[in-house]
Design a protein around this motif. Structure first.
Motif, PDB file in Angstrom:
ATOM      1  N   MET A   1       0.847  -1.181   0.000  1.00  0.00           N
ATOM      2  CA  MET A   1       0.000   0.000   0.000  1.00  0.00           C
ATOM      3  C   MET A   1       0.894   1.246   0.000  1.00  0.00           C
ATOM      4  N   PRO A   2       0.624   2.204  -0.907  1.00  0.00           N
ATOM      5  CA  PRO A   2       1.481   3.394  -0.974  1.00  0.00           C
ATOM      6  C   PRO A   2       1.381   4.237   0.299  1.00  0.00           C
ATOM      7  N   SER A   3       2.502   4.844   0.648  1.00  0.00           N
ATOM      8  CA  SER A   3       2.520   5.746   1.799  1.00  0.00           C
ATOM      9  C   SER A   3       1.817   7.047   1.419  1.00  0.00           C
ATOM     10  N   GLN A   4       1.556   7.847   2.413  1.00  0.00           N
ATOM     11  CA  GLN A   4       0.930   9.139   2.187  1.00  0.00           C
ATOM     12  C   GLN A   4       1.811  10.004   1.270  1.00  0.00           C
ATOM     13  N   MET A   5       3.114   9.953   1.491  1.00  0.00           N
ATOM     14  CA  MET A   5       4.043  10.745   0.676  1.00  0.00           C
ATOM     15  C   MET A   5       4.055  10.252  -0.769  1.00  0.00           C
ATOM     16  N   GLU A   6       4.057   8.937  -0.954  1.00  0.00           N
ATOM     17  CA  GLU A   6       4.034   8.392  -2.314  1.00  0.00           C
ATOM     18  C   GLU A   6       2.754   8.802  -3.039  1.00  0.00           C
ATOM     19  N   HIS A   7       1.647   8.754  -2.334  1.00  0.00           N
ATOM     20  CA  HIS A   7       0.376   9.167  -2.931  1.00  0.00           C
ATOM     21  C   HIS A   7       0.416  10.660  -3.287  1.00  0.00           C
ATOM     22  N   ALA A   8       0.972  11.472  -2.388  1.00  0.00           N
ATOM     23  CA  ALA A   8       1.084  12.909  -2.639  1.00  0.00           C
ATOM     24  C   ALA A   8       1.957  13.178  -3.864  1.00  0.00           C
ATOM     25  N   MET A   9       3.074  12.464  -3.976  1.00  0.00           N
ATOM     26  CA  MET A   9       3.963  12.646  -5.131  1.00  0.00           C
ATOM     27  C   MET A   9       3.246  12.256  -6.422  1.00  0.00           C
ATOM     28  N   GLU A  10       2.518  11.148  -6.375  1.00  0.00           N
ATOM     29  CA  GLU A  10       1.764  10.707  -7.555  1.00  0.00           C
ATOM     30  C   GLU A  10       0.744  11.769  -7.964  1.00  0.00           C
ATOM     31  N   THR A  11       0.042  12.332  -6.995  1.00  0.00           N
ATOM     32  CA  THR A  11      -0.955  13.369  -7.276  1.00  0.00           C
ATOM     33  C   THR A  11      -0.297  14.603  -7.877  1.00  0.00           C
ATOM     34  N   MET A  12       0.848  15.012  -7.319  1.00  0.00           N
ATOM     35  CA  MET A  12       1.545  16.193  -7.859  1.00  0.00           C
ATOM     36  C   MET A  12       2.021  15.945  -9.288  1.00  0.00           C
ATOM     37  N   MET A  13       2.565  14.758  -9.538  1.00  0.00           N
ATOM     38  CA  MET A  13       3.044  14.457 -10.891  1.00  0.00           C
ATOM     39  C   MET A  13       1.882  14.405 -11.881  1.00  0.00           C
ATOM     40  N   PHE A  14       0.762  13.781 -11.484  1.00  0.00           N
ATOM     41  CA  PHE A  14      -0.414  13.712 -12.344  1.00  0.00           C
ATOM     42  C   PHE A  14      -0.919  15.120 -12.662  1.00  0.00           C
ATOM     43  N   THR A  15      -1.014  15.967 -11.627  1.00  0.00           N
ATOM     44  CA  THR A  15      -1.495  17.331 -11.812  1.00  0.00           C
ATOM     45  C   THR A  15      -0.553  18.125 -12.704  1.00  0.00           C
ATOM     46  N   PHE A  16       0.742  17.976 -12.489  1.00  0.00           N
ATOM     47  CA  PHE A  16       1.726  18.656 -13.330  1.00  0.00           C
ATOM     48  C   PHE A  16       1.516  18.294 -14.795  1.00  0.00           C
ATOM     49  N   HIS A  17       1.428  17.006 -15.098  1.00  0.00           N
ATOM     50  CA  HIS A  17       1.282  16.572 -16.479  1.00  0.00           C
ATOM     51  C   HIS A  17      -0.063  16.967 -17.070  1.00  0.00           C
ATOM     52  N   LYS A  18      -1.074  17.021 -16.241  1.00  0.00           N
ATOM     53  CA  LYS A  18      -2.406  17.455 -16.691  1.00  0.00           C
ATOM     54  C   LYS A  18      -2.343  18.877 -17.252  1.00  0.00           C
ATOM     55  N   PHE A  19      -1.592  19.748 -16.597  1.00  0.00           N
ATOM     56  CA  PHE A  19      -1.524  21.143 -17.018  1.00  0.00           C
ATOM     57  C   PHE A  19      -0.346  21.426 -17.954  1.00  0.00           C
ATOM     58  N   ALA A  20       0.708  20.639 -17.892  1.00  0.00           N
ATOM     59  CA  ALA A  20       1.871  20.837 -18.766  1.00  0.00           C
ATOM     60  C   ALA A  20       1.627  20.266 -20.150  1.00  0.00           C
ATOM     61  N   GLY A  21       0.812  19.217 -20.221  1.00  0.00           N
ATOM     62  CA  GLY A  21       0.554  18.585 -21.506  1.00  0.00           C
ATOM     63  C   GLY A  21       1.775  17.840 -22.008  1.00  0.00           C
ATOM     64  N   ASP A  22       1.825  17.650 -23.313  1.00  0.00           N
ATOM     65  CA  ASP A  22       2.900  16.874 -23.924  1.00  0.00           C
ATOM     66  C   ASP A  22       4.253  17.576 -23.905  1.00  0.00           C
ATOM     67  N   LYS A  23       4.261  18.883 -23.690  1.00  0.00           N
ATOM     68  CA  LYS A  23       5.546  19.600 -23.729  1.00  0.00           C
ATOM     69  C   LYS A  23       6.424  19.303 -22.514  1.00  0.00           C
ATOM     70  N   GLY A  24       5.825  18.814 -21.403  1.00  0.00           N
ATOM     71  CA  GLY A  24       6.614  18.367 -20.259  1.00  0.00           C
ATOM     72  C   GLY A  24       7.097  19.458 -19.325  1.00  0.00           C
ATOM     73  N   TYR A  25       6.589  20.672 -19.465  1.00  0.00           N
ATOM     74  CA  TYR A  25       6.932  21.751 -18.550  1.00  0.00           C
ATOM     75  C   TYR A  25       5.753  22.712 -18.458  1.00  0.00           C
ATOM     76  N   LEU A  26       5.739  23.497 -17.387  1.00  0.00           N
ATOM     77  CA  LEU A  26       4.687  24.493 -17.204  1.00  0.00           C
ATOM     78  C   LEU A  26       5.161  25.851 -17.667  1.00  0.00           C
ATOM     79  N   THR A  27       4.344  26.492 -18.478  1.00  0.00           N
ATOM     80  CA  THR A  27       4.594  27.896 -18.805  1.00  0.00           C
ATOM     81  C   THR A  27       3.949  28.737 -17.706  1.00  0.00           C
ATOM     82  N   LYS A  28       4.215  30.013 -17.724  1.00  0.00           N
ATOM     83  CA  LYS A  28       3.591  30.907 -16.745  1.00  0.00           C
ATOM     84  C   LYS A  28       2.071  30.841 -16.881  1.00  0.00           C
TER      85      LYS A  28
END
Length: 87
Positions: free
Chosen positions: A1-28
């Motif tokens: 079972m994933p730890s709270q930190m692992e779950h948090a990291m997964e959520t942050m990475m998912f959210t990052f990619h959701k808004f960054a799209g295929d380019k792999g980085y966030l613009t302003k």
């Protein structure tokens, strides 16, 4: 079972990619949209006109830390799994 930190990291990475799209980085602009969607009301109540710029700079440092942790965890798990497979 994933730890709270692992779950948090997964959520942050998912959210990052959701808004960054295929380019792999966030613009302003991507960051502004992320803030509007994920932290409703934050920018509306912000008095500092440079808030997004400051957050962007802080995120660069934060994601460097997250990337380093992810690489270290990956390296550990690769070694651990190789040892496990040998048994």
């Amino acid at each position: 079972m994933p730890s709270q930190m692992e779950h948090a990291m997964e959520t942050m990475m998912f959210t990052f990619h959701k808004f960054a799209g295929d380019k792999g980085y966030l613009t302003k602009e991507d960051l502004r949209v992320l803030m509007e969607k994920e932290f409703p009301g934050f920018l509306e109540n912000q008095k500092d006109p440079l808030a997004v710029d400051k957050i962007m700079k802080d995120l660069d440092h934060f994601f460097s830390l997250i990337a380093g942790l992810t690489i270290a965890c990956n390296d550990y798990f690769v070694v651990h799994m190789k040892q496990k497979w040998k048994k």
